[in-house]
Design an enzyme around this catalytic site. Structure first.
Site, short mmCIF file in Angstrom:
data_model
loop_
_atom_site.label_atom_id
_atom_site.label_comp_id
_atom_site.label_asym_id
_atom_site.label_seq_id
_atom_site.Cartn_x
_atom_site.Cartn_y
_atom_site.Cartn_z
N HIS A 80 0.81 -1.23 0.00
CA HIS A 80 0.00 0.00 0.00
C HIS A 80 0.84 1.27 0.00
O HIS A 80 0.31 2.36 -0.17
CB HIS A 80 -0.94 0.01 1.21
CG HIS A 80 -2.03 -1.02 1.07
ND1 HIS A 80 -3.30 -0.70 0.65
CD2 HIS A 80 -2.02 -2.36 1.24
CE1 HIS A 80 -4.03 -1.80 0.59
NE2 HIS A 80 -3.28 -2.82 0.96
N ASP A 99 3.15 9.54 -1.20
CA ASP A 99 1.97 8.80 -0.76
C ASP A 99 1.79 7.63 -1.70
O ASP A 99 1.84 7.82 -2.93
CB ASP A 99 0.74 9.72 -0.81
CG ASP A 99 -0.25 9.41 0.31
OD1 ASP A 99 -0.25 8.26 0.76
OD2 ASP A 99 -0.99 10.32 0.71
N VAL A 151 -7.96 9.82 -0.19
CA VAL A 151 -8.73 11.06 0.02
C VAL A 151 -8.97 11.76 -1.33
O VAL A 151 -10.06 12.26 -1.60
CB VAL A 151 -8.00 11.97 1.04
CG1 VAL A 151 -8.63 13.35 1.09
CG2 VAL A 151 -8.03 11.32 2.42
C1 GDG Z 1 -2.18 3.81 3.09
C2 GDG Z 1 -1.18 4.52 2.18
C3 GDG Z 1 -2.86 4.40 0.34
C4 GDG Z 1 -9.12 9.76 7.11
N1 GDG Z 1 -9.50 10.59 8.04
C5 GDG Z 1 -10.76 10.27 8.38
C6 GDG Z 1 -11.15 9.20 7.61
N2 GDG Z 1 -10.11 8.89 6.82
C7 GDG Z 1 -10.09 7.81 5.82
C8 GDG Z 1 -10.17 8.42 4.43
C9 GDG Z 1 -9.44 7.39 3.60
C10 GDG Z 1 -8.41 6.84 4.57
O1 GDG Z 1 -8.85 7.12 5.88
C11 GDG Z 1 -7.02 7.45 4.38
O2 GDG Z 1 -6.44 6.84 3.29
P1 GDG Z 1 -5.13 7.39 2.56
O3 GDG Z 1 -5.01 6.70 1.28
O4 GDG Z 1 -5.27 8.85 2.39
O5 GDG Z 1 -3.89 7.16 3.53
P2 GDG Z 1 -3.24 6.00 4.53
O6 GDG Z 1 -4.07 5.78 5.70
O7 GDG Z 1 -1.89 6.50 4.82
O8 GDG Z 1 -3.16 4.63 3.72
C12 GDG Z 1 -1.94 5.31 1.12
C13 GDG Z 1 -3.73 3.58 1.27
O9 GDG Z 1 -2.95 2.90 2.24
C14 GDG Z 1 -4.56 2.56 0.51
O10 GDG Z 1 -3.76 1.69 -0.19
O11 GDG Z 1 -3.69 5.19 -0.48
O12 GDG Z 1 -1.03 5.94 0.25
O13 GDG Z 1 -0.33 5.38 2.94
O14 GDG Z 1 -10.31 6.38 3.20
O15 GDG Z 1 -11.50 8.60 4.09
N3 GDG Z 1 -12.37 8.66 7.71
C15 GDG Z 1 -13.24 9.19 8.62
N4 GDG Z 1 -12.87 10.21 9.42
C16 GDG Z 1 -11.67 10.78 9.33
O16 GDG Z 1 -11.36 11.73 10.06
N5 GDG Z 1 -14.44 8.67 8.72
#
Ligand code: GDG
Length: 740
Positions: free
Chosen positions: A177, A386, A391
């Site tokens: 990821h 990333d 997001v």
């Molecule tokens: C890893 C990789 C890759 C966030 N804040 C809230 C919330 N979220 C949810 C978002 C989104 C998820 O969490 C965050 O996903 P990201 O992709 O931005 O980042 P990582 O957690 O670092 O994930 C990344 C991912 O794995 C998938 O392969 O994209 O690059 O680092 O879904 O919506 N949800 C709620 N409240 C929040 O305050 N409900």
């Protein structure tokens, strides 16, 4: 998208279980964790059974760790509609070194291109191994034939090979990821750690990454770490082929899009609107992490306020930072810095009636998140690195009225798919400021155009399409492995070969030298035959019914030295020279060597242009060896060299280019191993014909021999030979089975 799956059960291994347990009066309540992976798999599991009737009664098994698992909780407490949970318990001390140490102090910063943050500690690696073993032990108890084992992320990179050792036939997929960095960064890992990581991952059948760049970085690291042959996205390990490919993770598009129309979200939006009055909203939400570029985002926004004063008091930036790892000093410090920067900017630009930044350090509810995505005119996503960034995709899915503009860092994996966003470099504060301005001023028509293109793409390749694509590719890889396995020599084929051999009154055995009888060494002169192999050849050659032919691209002298005193036929320089037993060497043709004057300077130039390459000059040919050079660089030079040589060859029609294992050879005259074999075959009839070789030059031999011949390619490459054996020891075992 073909949604047909071929497995009975999905067994997922990921560091965390998909929820935390909170104690309630009645017992425990499972509360969903935030984070990209969990969001994706949970969305998938809810729809999993709907899309495949065969899976109606099957459960997804999820192996993972919970931080706060009480002693009186058994696995029954975890049962929910979609999952069976397999808790993995790792003692706190080990978990701290494994997760806090190896994963988050080393791999996370290194793979996100922050090498100066990486901590190298040998206890970390030991704990990493131990934790992966723990996972393997738990999983080995549950894996059944027909299961699909899907391992996730950087915490479990050793696990695929560990499971392969325990369950050799398992179907195993691995998905990373986070980014896979360039080899220059990856090689900072101590040699045995990086070898373990690469070999650990290669235990899988398919290894998935978010982007093609990460995939290519990985393949290069495989080449440089193991020397395994890689063709496009296929890696030939000694016992199976493995695929690596890009699968950009998707989101549950409909869930996000449709949520914008829910009453509860509309109510939430109304609350926000009242609060915002007529201000335009810029929104961002990120976990607290140095990879997310949070301070750079603030710098970009501040520059925007400076550069475009007319926008001050008309715009509000809602920056949400989700708590994460804030017990760690580096994160604590970063949080403080963010807070003081926000304070400074607000102090500088806000007024009694307007606050320029609304900063929140908290998690949002799903409804709040959707309302903010939907309401904001600008989504500002600025990571320094990333893997993907979900997001960005969620923001686009929530633009139901198509009035938002996405500003996206080119360092996010998502940028590879979302080039209709305003793509920026987060370190360039002026570019970011200009992009904010452009977004705020953008006409509706352009916004729609940009958004629709992105929406089409991400709604088509959503999280379900992503998962099924991954499953299907894994099964295709399995099929390809099986097709090859059919051609592998098994016990029944080897018994047949032995029985044919026994029946024949006269036999001929062609054996290539390098890569077939003897492994490659750094320099050709070091690859001398060992006693055991020599004895096998000697014993075969003693049998009066046998003619043993050593057929090689090597020069006369080398072969003569290796097989001195043994009654074999030696074919040197791909058939230019032949020596039968104690006879003298015979040249099969006469060529002048003048052509070398034109070719040698070109090859010498390429020795200078590609470090580690060297030249081997023979009578009828000159070889340029690149086995000791950086393989990617050598490939590049190889193409250029071929172009340069083509110019010379155009006017000298008897010159030919021959490609072998990490060698390019220019030779004069139309001769090859096939022709040499034919001339030996024409001398008498043979009831048993056997040939073994390992590279392209041996393909001439395989194609020249009659269909009845037992032709064998050493290694996994596609071949005209009838069978493959995995490696040199496997060939030697077969030769030993032939009675002497
Ligand atoms: C890893 C990789 C890759 C966030 N804040 C809230 C919330 N979220 C949810 C978002 C989104 C998820 O969490 C965050 O996903 P990201 O992709 O931005 O980042 P990582 O957690 O670092 O994930 C990344 C991912 O794995 C998938 O392969 O994209 O690059 O680092 O879904 O919506 N949800 C709620 N409240 C929040 O305050 N409900």
């Amino acid at each position: 998208m073909d949604n047909e799956t071929h497995f009975k059960r999905l067994v997922i291994a990921a560091y965390r279980l998909p929820f935390k347990l909170n104690k309630t009066k009645k017992g425990y309540k499972a509360v969903q964790n935030s984070g990209g992976l969990v969001s994706a798999i949970l969305a998938l599991s809810e729809n999993f059974k709907k899309s495949n009737k065969d899976l109606k009664n099957s459960k997804i098994v999820w192996a993972g760790i919970t931080d706060n698992l009480p002693d009186d909780v058994t696995s029954d407490n975890f049962e929910n509609e979609n999952f069976d949970i397999l808790p993995v318990t790792i003692p706190k001390k080990i978990n701290d070194l494994f997760y806090g140490g190896f994963c988050n102090d080393l791999i996370w910063p290194l793979f996100h291109y922050f090498p100066s943050y990486a901590v190298f500690n040998s206890d970390y690696f030991k704990a990493y191994e131990e934790a992966n073993i723990k996972f393997c032990e738990e999983l080995a108890k549950t894996i059944k034939p027909g299961d699909f084992v899907w391992i996730h992320d950087y915490q479990l990179m050793l696990l695929p090979e560990m499971i392969r050792q325990r369950v050799p036939d398992a179907t195993i997929g691995f998905f990373l990821h986070i980014p896979f960095p360039s080899f220059e960064i990856f090689r900072l890992l101590p040699r045995n750690w990086r070898e373990s990581v690469i070999k650990g991952l290669l235990g899988a059948d398919l290894i998935g990454f978010h982007t093609n760049d990460y995939t290519q970085n990985f393949i290069k690291s495989v080449r440089r770490t193991t020397g395994y042959e890689c063709q496009q996205n296929t890696i030939y390990t000694p016992n199976k082929l493995v695929k690596a490919d890009a699968f950009p993770i998707g989101i549950d598009y409909d869930k996000f899009h449709d949520a914008c129309l829910k009453k509860s979200v509309i109510a939430e939006k109304q609350k926000l609107k009242n609060h915002l009055s007529n201000h335009k909203l810029i929104f961002s939400v990120d976990r607290l992490d140095y990879s997310k570029g949070l301070l750079l985002k603030l710098k970009g926004y501040e520059t925007f306020l400076e550069m475009y004063p007319e926008w001050r008091s008309k715009v509000v930036f809602n920056m949400v930072v989700v708590p994460s790892r804030d017990n760690i000093e580096k994160y604590k410090k970063m949080k403080k810095e963010i807070e003081s920067t926000v304070g400074r900017i607000n102090g500088k630009y806000s007024s009694l009636s307007w606050q320029s930044i609304i900063y929140q350090y908290k998690s949002l509810t799903f409804n709040e998140l959707i309302a903010l995505y939907n309401l904001s005119e600008v989504g500002l996503i600025t990571p320094l690195r990333d893997g993907m960034n979900l997001v960005a995709k969620e923001y686009v899915a929530c633009q139901v009225e198509n009035e938002g503009v996405l500003i996206l860092s080119e360092m996010a994996g998502a940028a590879a798919e979302m080039n209709e966003a305003l793509i920026i470099n987060p370190v360039d504060n002026i570019e970011m400021a200009e992009a904010i301005f452009k977004a705020l001023e953008m006409k509706s028509e352009e916004k729609h155009l940009r958004l629709e293109k992105m929406q089409n793409r991400i709604s088509n390749y959503d999280v379900f399409a992503w998962a099924f694509d991954f499953f299907n590719q894994t099964f295709e890889t399995k099929e390809e492995q099986n097709t090859r396995n059919v051609r592998f020599i098994n016990t029944s084929i080897s018994s047949q070969i032995v029985s044919d051999y026994k029946k024949a009154a006269s036999r001929i055995l062609f054996l290539d030298y390098d890569g077939t009888l003897v492994p490659f060494e750094k320099y050709p002169e070091l690859a001398v035959i060992d006693k055991k192999t020599l004895k096998i050849v000697k014993d075969l050659s003693k049998n009066p019914k046998n003619k043993v032919v050593i057929i090689s691209g090597r020069d006369k002298k080398f072969l003569e030295t290796q097989f001195a005193g043994i009654n074999v036929i030696l074919v040197a320089e791909h058939g230019y020279y032949i020596k039968k037993g104690t006879d003298e060497w015979e040249a099969t043709m006469n060529t002048d060597e003048q052509w070398k004057e034109a070719v040698l300077p070109i090859l010498n130039e390429y020795v200078s242009r590609c470090n580690g390459t060297f030249i081997e000059e023979k009578t009828g040919s000159i070889a340029w060896h690149y086995r000791n050079a950086d393989s990617d660089f050598a490939q590049l030079r190889l193409h250029e060299l071929k172009d340069d040589l083509a110019e010379v060859i155009r006017f000298k029609t008897d010159l030919e280019i021959l490609e072998g294992h990490k060698v390019l050879e220019v030779k004069s005259g139309r001769y090859d191993k096939g022709q040499a074999a034919n001339s030996l075959m024409s001398e008498q009839d043979f009831g048993f014909i056997f040939a073994a070789g390992d590279d392209k030059t041996d393909e001439f031999l395989f194609t020249a021999l009659p269909d009845s011949a037992n032709t064998i390619r050493v290694g996994l490459s596609p071949s005209f030979a009838k069978y493959n054996v995995t490696d040199i020891p496997a060939l030697l075992t077969l030769l030993e089975e032939l009675p002497v």
